[in-house]
Design a protein around this motif. Structure first.
Motif: not given
Length: 67
Positions: A51-63
């Motif tokens: 979950n932490i990695e997905i949240r931090r990955h640049p493609h997981s949320r708009p800038r």
């Protein structure tokens, strides 16, 4: 001054909704598969790590957005 006699209520981070992986990102989707397998095996530490990695990955949320 703050009254220290009251109990502090903290949220359980494992009760938060899982972040949504970006389906167009192979890294996010691999992390999602790892998270699913970890949950199946009862490894909640690995679930949290994914979950932490997905949240931090640049493609997981708009800038600039926060999850």
């Amino acid at each position: 001054m703050q009254d220290l006699t009251e109990a502090v209520q903290l949220t359980d981070p494992l009760e938060l909704a899982d972040p949504k992986p970006n389906p167009a990102c192979t890294v996010c989707m691999a992390l999602d598969r790892q998270r699913t397998e970890a949950r199946r095996l009862g490894d909640m530490t690995q679930v949290s790590d994914c979950n932490i990695e997905i949240r931090r990955h640049p493609h997981s949320r708009p800038r600039g957005a926060r999850s």
